[in-house]
Design a protein around this motif. Structure first.
Motif, PDB file in Angstrom:
ATOM      1  N   LEU A  58       1.594   9.140 -57.717  1.00 52.35           N
ATOM      2  CA  LEU A  58       0.992  10.266 -56.994  1.00 52.35           C
ATOM      3  C   LEU A  58      -0.541  10.174 -56.846  1.00 52.35           C
ATOM      4  N   PRO A  59      -1.284   9.864 -57.921  1.00 54.27           N
ATOM      5  CA  PRO A  59      -2.738   9.808 -57.749  1.00 54.27           C
ATOM      6  C   PRO A  59      -3.149   8.842 -56.637  1.00 54.27           C
ATOM      7  N   ASP A  60      -2.485   7.699 -56.612  1.00 52.18           N
ATOM      8  CA  ASP A  60      -2.785   6.703 -55.606  1.00 52.18           C
ATOM      9  C   ASP A  60      -2.441   7.222 -54.210  1.00 52.18           C
ATOM     10  N   LEU A  61      -1.258   7.849 -54.108  1.00 52.82           N
ATOM     11  CA  LEU A  61      -0.821   8.371 -52.812  1.00 52.82           C
ATOM     12  C   LEU A  61      -1.754   9.492 -52.337  1.00 52.82           C
ATOM     13  N   LEU A  62      -2.218  10.303 -53.295  1.00 54.89           N
ATOM     14  CA  LEU A  62      -3.132  11.388 -52.933  1.00 54.89           C
ATOM     15  C   LEU A  62      -4.448  10.818 -52.413  1.00 54.89           C
ATOM     16  N   ASP A  63      -4.918   9.766 -53.055  1.00 52.98           N
ATOM     17  CA  ASP A  63      -6.171   9.161 -52.610  1.00 52.98           C
ATOM     18  C   ASP A  63      -6.023   8.610 -51.192  1.00 52.98           C
ATOM     19  N   ARG A  64      -4.867   8.012 -50.934  1.00 59.00           N
ATOM     20  CA  ARG A  64      -4.625   7.524 -49.567  1.00 59.00           C
ATOM     21  C   ARG A  64      -4.600   8.683 -48.583  1.00 59.00           C
ATOM     22  N   ALA A  65      -3.988   9.796 -49.017  1.00 55.84           N
ATOM     23  CA  ALA A  65      -3.911  10.952 -48.133  1.00 55.84           C
ATOM     24  C   ALA A  65      -5.309  11.420 -47.768  1.00 55.84           C
ATOM     25  N   VAL A  66      -6.213  11.423 -48.749  1.00 54.80           N
ATOM     26  CA  VAL A  66      -7.587  11.859 -48.482  1.00 54.80           C
ATOM     27  C   VAL A  66      -8.275  10.830 -47.577  1.00 54.80           C
ATOM     28  N   ALA A  67      -8.128   9.545 -47.947  1.00 57.57           N
ATOM     29  CA  ALA A  67      -8.832   8.492 -47.206  1.00 57.57           C
ATOM     30  C   ALA A  67      -8.376   8.451 -45.756  1.00 57.57           C
ATOM     31  N   GLU A  86       6.403  16.123 -49.134  1.00 58.18           N
ATOM     32  CA  GLU A  86       7.714  16.053 -48.481  1.00 58.18           C
ATOM     33  C   GLU A  86       8.349  14.677 -48.749  1.00 58.18           C
ATOM     34  N   ASP A  87       7.552  13.623 -48.546  1.00 55.45           N
ATOM     35  CA  ASP A  87       8.084  12.261 -48.702  1.00 55.45           C
ATOM     36  C   ASP A  87       8.382  11.921 -50.156  1.00 55.45           C
TER      37      ASP A  87
END
Ligand SMILES: Nc1nc2c(ncn2[C@@H]2O[C@H](COP(=O)(O)OP(=O)(O)OP(=O)(O)O)[C@@H](O)[C@H]2O)c(=O)[nH]1
Ligand SMILES: [Mg+2]
Length: 536
Positions: free
Chosen positions: A395-404, A509-510
Motif C-alpha cells: 500500500l505505501p508504494d501504491l499510495l506514492d504512485r497514486a500521488v506521483a 477499489e483495486d
C-alpha cells in the motif's frame, strides 16, 4: 478401448449434474475452505468421475460374438421370450435388440445408444436384474459390413461385454485379435460364455474350456470368468444370470454410495453457507478512502500545492523591485518532487505513512472486512479479512504512485497572471522614467543650470507623479493580485485534494474493495454450487 460416459439416462443426469456442480464448487473452494474438506471433496469427485464413466441407473450388457455362436438364443433365454429371431441362415441378427428389466425408463439411454428395437422384461420375475439393459448384437465377424459397424459402435458404449463363443469358433482370430486382446487389463468389463456345450462330450468340453482359458490368459485377460452354457438346455444360464445380477446390484450400490458421499461433501463444504453478506458498506468504504488519503500524505501535498501556487503567483505578478525576494523562498512542491507532468514512474520524496497513519489504515481495513463479512459463517470472515490485507504491504508504494501520478497543476500559469505581469512591467518602467527624470532635474539643479520647463499636474511635477504614482500603483496591484492568487491557491489546493482522493479511491477499489467483492461473490457462487451438489 474406452467406455463412453452415458449422459442421457434420468438418474445419471442427476448424478452427472451434481458432479459438475462439485467441480464448480471445488474450483472456488481451493484456497478458501479448509484444505481437509477440499481434499475429501476432491477424492469423492475423482471417485465419482470414475463411477459415472460407467453410467448410472442402468447396467448395459451386450452379447457379442461371431455369427451363429448363439447370442440371440442366449438373449431370448435370459429375456424369457422369443424377442430376437434365431435363425438357420447366417448371419441372422442385423440390428441390435434390447431387453430392459424393470420400470426405470431406459428410453433416453437407448435413444442415445440408437437401439430402436426394445423389449420390456417384467423385473418382477427377477428383481435382482432390475435395471439391466441387455443388448443382442449383430455378429462381429459379419460378412455384412453394416453388421460389424453396428456391433463395434455398441461394443464401445456398454458397461459389460459378454462374449458368446461356440465350440467351433471359440479360438477365432477375428474375435480374439480385434476385440479381446485390446481389452487386456480391462478384465472387469468382460465376461465369456462358451455356448452350445450340449454339443460336446465331457472330455471335449474340458479340453475346450482349458484351451479357451489359456488363450485368454495369453491375451492378458486372466481371471475373466468363462461360463460353459447352453441356450438349448439352459445349462449355465443361472450362473450367467447371477453374475449379471451381481453387476447390476454392484452398480446400484456404488451409485447409492456415491449419492451419499456427495451429500456428505455438500454438507461439509456448505457449513459456511448459512449467512449472507450485505456487501461493502458505504461508510466503511469512505472510511478506508479517508484513511488511505491521509496515509498518502495528502495534507502535506495539498499544502505544498497551495504554497507553490502562491510562490509562482508572486514570481509572476509580484512588485518587480522586490520580486527577487520570492525567488529565494523554497518551493515546497519541488522539495516533495511533485512534478508539473505527473508520472507514476517517478517517486515523490514524501516520507511515507507514519505509524499513526498506518494504524488508521489497518483499523479501516478491519472495519471494512468486519462489516462485509458480518452475517457470514466461518471460515468466510477469515477469507474476507485475508482479501482486505492481501496487498497491505504494497500500500505505501501504491499510495506514492497514486500521488506521483495525480495532476496537481504544479506549474500551471493562468493567463491573467501574464496580463498583471505585463502591467507590473509597465508600471516599473513608469517608475524608472520618473526616477531618471527627477535624477536629471537634480543634476541640472546641482550644476546650477537653468531648470528646463517641467510639466506639472496641479502643483506636482510630472516626474514626481510618475515616480510616486508608479510605486503606489505597482504596490497596490501587487497587493490585489496577491490576494487573488491566494483565492486561486486555495481553489487549486481543493482541486488537488479532489484529484488525490479520486486516485486513492480507485486504488482502494483495486487493492481492497475489488478483492473483497470477489470473495463475496465466490461465497455466493460456491454456495449455489454446493446447493446443486446437495440436490438429490
Ligand atoms: N445345440 C445348440 N444349438 C444352439 C445353441 N444356441 C444356439 N444354437 C443354435 O445355433 C444357431 C444360431 O443361433 P443364434 O442364436 O441365431 O446365433 P447368433 O449368434 O444370434 O447368430 P447371428 O445373429 O447370425 O450373429 C441356431 O440354429 C440355434 O438354434 C446351443 O446352446 N446348443
Ligand atoms: Mg442373432
Amino acid at each position: 478401448m474406452t467406455l463412453t460416459v452415458r449422459r442421457r439416462s434420468g438418474r445419471t443426469r442427476a448424478l452427472a449434474d451434481r458432479l459438475s456442480a462439485l467441480d464448480d464448487a471445488l474450483e472456488l473452494a481451493r484456497g478458501r475452505l479448509d484444505s481437509g474438506v477440499v481434499a475429501e471433496a476432491e477424492r469423492v469427485a475423482a471417485k465419482a468421475g470414475e463411477r459415472l464413466r460407467l453410467g448410472d441407473t442402468h447396467t448395459v450388457v451386450a452379447l457379442a460374438g461371431a455369427t451363429g455362436s448363439g447370442k440371440s438364443s442366449v438373449f431370448n433365454a435370459l429375456a424369457g421370450s422369443q424377442v430376437s429371431q434365431v435363425g438357420m441362415r447366417r448371419p441372422t441378427t442385423g440390428v441390435a435388440h434390447a431387453a430392459v428389466w424393470g420400470s426405470d425408463d431406459a428410453g433416453p439411454l437407448l435413444d442415445w445408444l440408437d437401439v430402436p428395437r426394445r423389449h420390456a422384461v417384467d423385473a418382477g420375475a427377477d428383481a435382482a436384474l432390475d435395471g439391466l439393459v441387455l443388448l443382442d448384437l449383430p455378429d462381429v465377424d459379419s460378412v455384412e459390413e453394416r453388421h460389424r459397424l453396428e456391433a463395434d459402435r455398441l461394443v464401445e458404449r456398454v458397461d459389460l461385454l459378454v462374449w458368446v463363443l461356440d465350440p467351433q469358433k471359440y479360438a477365432d482370430a477375428v474375435v480374439h485379435d480385434r476385440y479381446l486382446a485390446p481389452l487386456a487389463g480391462h478384465g472387469d468389463v468382460v465376461f465369456v460364455v462358451l455356448n452350445q456345450v450340449d454339443r460336446l462330450s465331457s472330455a471335449a468340453r474340458a479340453g475346450c474350456l482349458a484351451d479357451l482359458s489359456r488363450i485368454l490368459d495369453a491375451e492378458g485377460l486372466r481371471g475373466v470368468p468363462v461360463v460353459p452354457a447352453s441356450a438349448r438346455t439352459g445349462e449355465g444360464l443361472s450362473v450367467l444370470r447371477t453374475e449379471l445380477a451381481r453387476r447390476v446390484s454392484a452398480k446400484r450400490a456404488a451409485n447409492a454410495r456415491l449419492a451419499a458421499d456427495l451429500d456428505d461433501v455438500a454438507e461439509s463444504m456448505g457449513v459456511g453457507c448459512t449467512g449472507a453478506s450485505e456487501g461493502v458498506g458505504r461508510r466503511e468504504r469512505e472510511g478506508l478512502v479517508d484513511a488511505l488519503t491521509d496515509a498518502a500524505g495528502a495534507e502535506q501535498v495539498v499544502n505544498a500545492v497551495e504554497r507553490n501556487h502562491r510562490l509562482r503567483a508572486a514570481q509572476a505578478m509580484g512588485w518587480p523591485f522586490t520580486r527577487w525576494v520570492s525567488r529565494l523562498r523554497p518551493d515546497p512542491a519541488r522539495r516533495l518532487r511533485l512534478r508539473a507532468t505527473p508520472s507514476e514512474l517517478v517517486r515523490t520524496s514524501l516520507a511515507g505513512p507514519s505509524g499513526v497513519q498506518r494504524a488508521r489504515v489497518d483499523s479501516a481495513l478491519r472495519d471494512l472486512s468486519d462489516q462485509a463479512a458480518a452475517g457470514l459463517a466461518e471460515p468466510w470472515p477469515d477469507v474476507v479479512r485475508a482479501a482486505t490485507t492481501r496487498q497491505r504491504a504494497e500500500l505505501p508504494d501504491l499510495l506514492d504512485r497514486a500521488v506521483a501520478g495525480a495532476d496537481l497543476e504544479i506549474g500551471r500559469r493562468p493567463r491573467w497572471w501574464r496580463v498583471v505581469g505585463v502591467l507590473q512591467f509597465l508600471l516599473a518602467l513608469v517608475v524608472l522614467v520618473g526616477l531618471l527624470w527627477l535624477a536629471a532635474l537634480f543634476v541640472i539643479a546641482w550644476l546650477q543650470l537653468p531648470r528646463p520647463p517641467t510639466p506639472e499636474i496641479g502643483v506636482v511635477p510630472l516626474p514626481t507623479i510618475l515616480l510616486l504614482g508608479g510605486i503606489v500603483a505597482g504596490l497596490l496591484l501587487a497587493l490585489v493580485s496577491r490576494w487573488m492568487a491566494g483565492v486561486g491557491a486555495r481553489r487549486s489546493a481543493a482541486r488537488a485534494r479532489r484529484r488525490l482522493e479520486e486516485r486513492v479511491r480507485s486504488l482502494a477499489e483495486d487493492a481492497v474493495i475489488g478483492p473483497v467483492q470477489r470473495e463475496l461473490s465466490a461465497h455466493t457462487e460456491l454456495c449455489s454450487a454446493i446447493a446443486r451438489v446437495a440436490a438429490r
